[in-house]
Write a protein that holds these residues in place. Structure first.
Motif, PDB file in Angstrom:
ATOM      1  N   TYR A  46       0.872  -1.161   0.002  1.00  0.00           N
ATOM      2  CA  TYR A  46      -0.062  -0.009   0.104  1.00  0.00           C
ATOM      3  C   TYR A  46       0.869   1.086  -0.034  1.00  0.00           C
ATOM      4  CZ  TYR A  46      -3.760  -3.044   1.368  1.00  0.00           C
ATOM      5  OH  TYR A  46      -4.665  -4.070   1.525  1.00  0.00           O
ATOM      6  N   SER A  47       0.323   2.250  -0.782  1.00  0.00           N
ATOM      7  CA  SER A  47       1.192   3.453  -0.476  1.00  0.00           C
ATOM      8  C   SER A  47       0.581   4.327   0.467  1.00  0.00           C
ATOM      9  CB  SER A  47       0.667   4.216  -1.710  1.00  0.00           C
ATOM     10  OG  SER A  47      -0.515   4.957  -1.861  1.00  0.00           O
ATOM     11  N   ILE A  48       1.412   5.399   0.945  1.00  0.00           N
ATOM     12  CA  ILE A  48       1.099   5.984   2.343  1.00  0.00           C
ATOM     13  C   ILE A  48      -0.130   6.757   2.104  1.00  0.00           C
ATOM     14  CG2 ILE A  48       2.159   8.267   1.216  1.00  0.00           C
ATOM     15  CD1 ILE A  48       2.364   7.311   4.863  1.00  0.00           C
ATOM     16  N   PHE A  49      -0.532   6.960   0.776  1.00  0.00           N
ATOM     17  CA  PHE A  49      -1.753   7.536   0.563  1.00  0.00           C
ATOM     18  C   PHE A  49      -3.320   6.942   0.786  1.00  0.00           C
ATOM     19  CE2 PHE A  49       1.161   9.404  -2.590  1.00  0.00           C
ATOM     20  CZ  PHE A  49       1.161  10.709  -1.966  1.00  0.00           C
ATOM     21  N   THR A  50      -2.860   5.479   0.804  1.00  0.00           N
ATOM     22  CA  THR A  50      -4.017   4.573   1.196  1.00  0.00           C
ATOM     23  C   THR A  50      -4.161   4.399   2.626  1.00  0.00           C
ATOM     24  OG1 THR A  50      -3.434   3.192  -1.050  1.00  0.00           O
ATOM     25  CG2 THR A  50      -4.708   2.108   0.879  1.00  0.00           C
ATOM     26  N   TYR A  51      -2.909   4.368   3.232  1.00  0.00           N
ATOM     27  CA  TYR A  51      -3.107   4.508   4.831  1.00  0.00           C
ATOM     28  C   TYR A  51      -3.739   5.763   5.222  1.00  0.00           C
ATOM     29  CZ  TYR A  51       0.329   0.656   4.723  1.00  0.00           C
ATOM     30  OH  TYR A  51       0.905  -0.653   4.721  1.00  0.00           O
ATOM     31  N   ARG A  52      -3.236   6.714   4.656  1.00  0.00           N
ATOM     32  CA  ARG A  52      -3.927   7.962   5.262  1.00  0.00           C
ATOM     33  C   ARG A  52      -5.395   8.232   4.796  1.00  0.00           C
ATOM     34  NH1 ARG A  52       1.655  11.396   4.369  1.00  0.00           N
ATOM     35  NH2 ARG A  52       2.274  11.250   6.632  1.00  0.00           N
ATOM     36  N   TYR A  53      -5.841   7.638   3.725  1.00  0.00           N
ATOM     37  CA  TYR A  53      -7.391   7.751   3.224  1.00  0.00           C
ATOM     38  C   TYR A  53      -8.189   7.230   4.292  1.00  0.00           C
ATOM     39  CZ  TYR A  53     -11.239   6.024   0.816  1.00  0.00           C
ATOM     40  OH  TYR A  53     -12.886   5.869   0.579  1.00  0.00           O
ATOM     41  N   PHE A  54      -7.735   6.177   4.952  1.00  0.00           N
ATOM     42  CA  PHE A  54      -8.594   5.358   6.025  1.00  0.00           C
ATOM     43  C   PHE A  54      -8.478   5.930   7.215  1.00  0.00           C
ATOM     44  CE2 PHE A  54      -7.983   1.838   2.914  1.00  0.00           C
ATOM     45  CZ  PHE A  54      -9.491   1.405   2.836  1.00  0.00           C
ATOM     46  N   VAL A  55      -7.190   6.380   7.744  1.00  0.00           N
ATOM     47  CA  VAL A  55      -6.946   6.503   9.221  1.00  0.00           C
ATOM     48  C   VAL A  55      -7.255   8.178   9.240  1.00  0.00           C
ATOM     49  CG1 VAL A  55      -5.143   4.961   9.688  1.00  0.00           C
ATOM     50  CG2 VAL A  55      -4.479   7.258   9.068  1.00  0.00           C
ATOM     51  N   VAL A  76      -7.710  -1.792  10.477  1.00  0.00           N
ATOM     52  CA  VAL A  76      -7.948  -0.518   9.782  1.00  0.00           C
ATOM     53  C   VAL A  76      -9.354  -0.754   9.230  1.00  0.00           C
ATOM     54  CG1 VAL A  76      -7.342   1.316   8.124  1.00  0.00           C
ATOM     55  CG2 VAL A  76      -5.520   0.088   9.632  1.00  0.00           C
ATOM     56  N   CYS A  77     -10.450   0.165   9.391  1.00  0.00           N
ATOM     57  CA  CYS A  77     -11.754  -0.116   8.736  1.00  0.00           C
ATOM     58  C   CYS A  77     -12.213   1.250   8.116  1.00  0.00           C
ATOM     59  CB  CYS A  77     -12.674  -0.699   9.691  1.00  0.00           C
ATOM     60  SG  CYS A  77     -12.082  -2.069  10.641  1.00  0.00           S
ATOM     61  N   LYS A  78     -13.298   1.119   7.528  1.00  0.00           N
ATOM     62  CA  LYS A  78     -14.043   2.076   7.084  1.00  0.00           C
ATOM     63  C   LYS A  78     -15.495   1.747   6.984  1.00  0.00           C
ATOM     64  CE  LYS A  78     -14.723   1.975   1.996  1.00  0.00           C
ATOM     65  NZ  LYS A  78     -14.649   2.512   0.845  1.00  0.00           N
ATOM     66  N   MET A  79     -16.474   2.935   7.063  1.00  0.00           N
ATOM     67  CA  MET A  79     -17.927   2.748   7.003  1.00  0.00           C
ATOM     68  C   MET A  79     -18.522   3.732   5.840  1.00  0.00           C
ATOM     69  SD  MET A  79     -20.660   2.430  10.013  1.00  0.00           S
ATOM     70  CE  MET A  79     -19.995   1.089  10.743  1.00  0.00           C
ATOM     71  N   GLY A  80     -19.530   3.355   5.041  1.00  0.00           N
ATOM     72  CA  GLY A  80     -19.931   4.396   4.182  1.00  0.00           C
ATOM     73  C   GLY A  80     -21.443   3.632   4.029  1.00  0.00           C
ATOM     74  N   ARG A  87     -22.644   0.323   5.673  1.00  0.00           N
ATOM     75  CA  ARG A  87     -21.754  -0.920   5.623  1.00  0.00           C
ATOM     76  C   ARG A  87     -20.322  -0.583   6.201  1.00  0.00           C
ATOM     77  NH1 ARG A  87     -21.809  -3.871  -0.105  1.00  0.00           N
ATOM     78  NH2 ARG A  87     -20.760  -2.012  -0.760  1.00  0.00           N
ATOM     79  N   GLY A  88     -19.944  -1.422   6.878  1.00  0.00           N
ATOM     80  CA  GLY A  88     -18.538  -1.450   7.233  1.00  0.00           C
ATOM     81  C   GLY A  88     -17.802  -2.167   6.222  1.00  0.00           C
ATOM     82  N   TYR A  89     -16.340  -1.732   6.406  1.00  0.00           N
ATOM     83  CA  TYR A  89     -15.519  -2.580   5.353  1.00  0.00           C
ATOM     84  C   TYR A  89     -13.978  -2.655   6.300  1.00  0.00           C
ATOM     85  CZ  TYR A  89     -11.917  -2.833   1.507  1.00  0.00           C
ATOM     86  OH  TYR A  89     -11.134  -3.381   0.794  1.00  0.00           O
ATOM     87  N   ILE A  90     -13.572  -3.906   6.346  1.00  0.00           N
ATOM     88  CA  ILE A  90     -12.335  -4.053   7.072  1.00  0.00           C
ATOM     89  C   ILE A  90     -11.276  -4.042   5.815  1.00  0.00           C
ATOM     90  CG2 ILE A  90     -10.753  -5.616   8.144  1.00  0.00           C
ATOM     91  CD1 ILE A  90     -13.080  -6.660   9.472  1.00  0.00           C
ATOM     92  N   ALA A  91     -10.466  -2.888   5.837  1.00  0.00           N
ATOM     93  CA  ALA A  91      -9.272  -2.803   4.873  1.00  0.00           C
ATOM     94  C   ALA A  91      -7.922  -3.449   5.105  1.00  0.00           C
ATOM     95  CB  ALA A  91      -9.011  -1.347   4.987  1.00  0.00           C
TER      96      ALA A  91
END
Length: 112
Positions: A46-55, A76-80, A87-91
């Protein structure tokens, strides 16, 4: 709480699930710990941008697990919104190999 890998020579034989401290993502100082765990244990880079997107967008859905000050796991998760519901998503979900199979990644709310 700086190290991301198990300490050399430390035995996990006496490890107890209750010895784990779960910490919510607390800011930029936690990001290198998450990145190191994911880079070491998962095959997909993953790029630093992917990590930062989620956190940055869902910091309340990112957690770290520490054993005696060593970071041994992360989720690391997200919800949308999706079709008028959330719906939740485990990244990313990582537990270092020596600590796997001990319930670190289980939810305390899990019926299993």
């Amino acid at each position: 709480m700086e190290a991301a890998t198990a300490n050399e020579g430390e035995s996990t034989a006496e490890f107890q699930g209750s010895d784990i401290e779960y910490v919510s993502y607390g800011g930029e100082h936690h990001l290198p710990l998450i990145m190191r765990l994911v880079d070491e244990e998962l095959s997909e880079p993953y790029s630093i941008f992917t990590y930062r997107y989620f956190v940055y967008l869902w910091p309340q859905l990112s957690f770290l697990a520490f054993y005696r000050g060593t970071c041994v796991g992360t989720v690391v998760c997200k919800m949308g919104e999706h079709r008028n519901t959330f719906r939740g998503y485990i990244a990313m979900l990582v537990v270092l190999k020596p600590y796997r199979g001990r319930g670190i990644g289980l939810s305390p709310l899990s019926p299993f």
